[in-house]
Design a protein around this motif. Sequence first.
Motif, PDB file in Angstrom:
ATOM      1  N   ASP A  38      40.314 -19.616 -16.376  1.00 31.43           N
ATOM      2  CA  ASP A  38      39.914 -19.451 -14.978  1.00 31.43           C
ATOM      3  C   ASP A  38      41.133 -19.562 -14.075  1.00 31.43           C
ATOM      4  N   GLY A  39      41.250 -18.658 -13.109  1.00 28.91           N
ATOM      5  CA  GLY A  39      42.348 -18.686 -12.150  1.00 28.91           C
ATOM      6  C   GLY A  39      43.634 -18.058 -12.660  1.00 28.91           C
ATOM      7  N   SER A  40      43.618 -17.520 -13.859  1.00 30.18           N
ATOM      8  CA  SER A  40      44.810 -16.909 -14.446  1.00 30.18           C
ATOM      9  C   SER A  40      44.589 -15.411 -14.583  1.00 30.18           C
ATOM     10  N   ASP A  41      45.634 -14.627 -14.335  1.00 33.24           N
ATOM     11  CA  ASP A  41      45.541 -13.179 -14.520  1.00 33.24           C
ATOM     12  C   ASP A  41      45.724 -12.856 -16.006  1.00 33.24           C
ATOM     13  N   GLY A  42      44.847 -12.067 -16.551  1.00 29.15           N
ATOM     14  CA  GLY A  42      44.982 -11.609 -17.932  1.00 29.15           C
ATOM     15  C   GLY A  42      44.620 -12.673 -18.946  1.00 29.15           C
ATOM     16  N   ARG A  43      44.889 -12.337 -20.206  1.00 25.67           N
ATOM     17  CA  ARG A  43      44.592 -13.228 -21.322  1.00 25.67           C
ATOM     18  C   ARG A  43      45.787 -14.124 -21.598  1.00 25.67           C
ATOM     19  N   ARG A  44      45.513 -15.301 -22.082  1.00 26.18           N
ATOM     20  CA  ARG A  44      46.566 -16.207 -22.535  1.00 26.18           C
ATOM     21  C   ARG A  44      46.588 -16.153 -24.052  1.00 26.18           C
ATOM     22  N   GLU A  45      47.721 -16.499 -24.634  1.00 25.62           N
ATOM     23  CA  GLU A  45      47.887 -16.429 -26.083  1.00 25.62           C
ATOM     24  C   GLU A  45      48.573 -17.690 -26.577  1.00 25.62           C
ATOM     25  N   SER A  46      48.128 -18.183 -27.719  1.00 21.65           N
ATOM     26  CA  SER A  46      48.749 -19.378 -28.291  1.00 21.65           C
ATOM     27  C   SER A  46      50.207 -19.093 -28.641  1.00 21.65           C
ATOM     28  N   ALA A  47      51.039 -20.112 -28.503  1.00 19.73           N
ATOM     29  CA  ALA A  47      52.461 -19.978 -28.800  1.00 19.73           C
ATOM     30  C   ALA A  47      52.739 -20.166 -30.292  1.00 19.73           C
ATOM     31  N   VAL A  48      51.784 -20.689 -31.007  1.00 20.58           N
ATOM     32  CA  VAL A  48      51.950 -20.948 -32.439  1.00 20.58           C
ATOM     33  C   VAL A  48      50.938 -20.123 -33.220  1.00 20.58           C
ATOM     34  N   THR A  49      51.167 -20.007 -34.521  1.00 19.59           N
ATOM     35  CA  THR A  49      50.226 -19.312 -35.391  1.00 19.59           C
ATOM     36  C   THR A  49      49.478 -20.336 -36.234  1.00 19.59           C
ATOM     37  N   TYR A  50      48.322 -19.929 -36.694  1.00 22.64           N
ATOM     38  CA  TYR A  50      47.459 -20.794 -37.484  1.00 22.64           C
ATOM     39  C   TYR A  50      47.016 -20.074 -38.739  1.00 22.64           C
TER      40      TYR A  50
ATOM     41  N   GLU B 166      37.047 -23.540 -26.859  1.00 28.59           N
ATOM     42  CA  GLU B 166      35.777 -23.169 -26.224  1.00 28.59           C
ATOM     43  C   GLU B 166      35.143 -24.354 -25.491  1.00 28.59           C
ATOM     44  N   ALA B 167      35.453 -25.568 -25.912  1.00 33.00           N
ATOM     45  CA  ALA B 167      34.885 -26.764 -25.289  1.00 33.00           C
ATOM     46  C   ALA B 167      35.621 -27.158 -24.012  1.00 33.00           C
ATOM     47  N   ARG B 168      36.779 -26.568 -23.755  1.00 27.25           N
ATOM     48  CA  ARG B 168      37.562 -26.919 -22.566  1.00 27.25           C
ATOM     49  C   ARG B 168      36.981 -26.253 -21.321  1.00 27.25           C
ATOM     50  N   ASP B 169      37.038 -26.972 -20.209  1.00 20.98           N
ATOM     51  CA  ASP B 169      36.577 -26.420 -18.934  1.00 20.98           C
ATOM     52  C   ASP B 169      37.484 -25.280 -18.496  1.00 20.98           C
ATOM     53  N   GLY B 170      36.883 -24.210 -17.996  1.00 15.14           N
ATOM     54  CA  GLY B 170      37.644 -23.088 -17.461  1.00 15.14           C
ATOM     55  C   GLY B 170      38.148 -22.106 -18.492  1.00 15.14           C
ATOM     56  N   VAL B 171      37.809 -22.302 -19.752  1.00 13.50           N
ATOM     57  CA  VAL B 171      38.261 -21.414 -20.831  1.00 13.50           C
ATOM     58  C   VAL B 171      37.068 -20.594 -21.315  1.00 13.50           C
ATOM     59  N   SER B 172      37.262 -19.287 -21.481  1.00 12.41           N
ATOM     60  CA  SER B 172      36.199 -18.421 -21.983  1.00 12.41           C
ATOM     61  C   SER B 172      36.789 -17.326 -22.862  1.00 12.41           C
TER      62      SER B 172
END
Length: 51
Positions: free
Chosen positions: A11-23, A36-42
């Motif tokens: 929320d409040g950010s332009d575009g998608r965010r991406e993790s800096a690490v790999t899993y 998914e449990a964090r507020d403002g994340v979808s």
Amino acid sequence: MESVKLTWVQDGSDGRRESAVTYSPAAAEDYKQYMEARDGVSDVQIVPAQP
């Protein structure tokens, strides 16, 4: 070994965010649930990481 990343919309950010690490795919499922449990994340997605 296959590596993946997480992407999400913050929320409040332009575009998608991406993790800096790999899993590993198994670990990514756990981190996806955490994000998914964090507020403002979808729209959390697991995507292939570029080599």
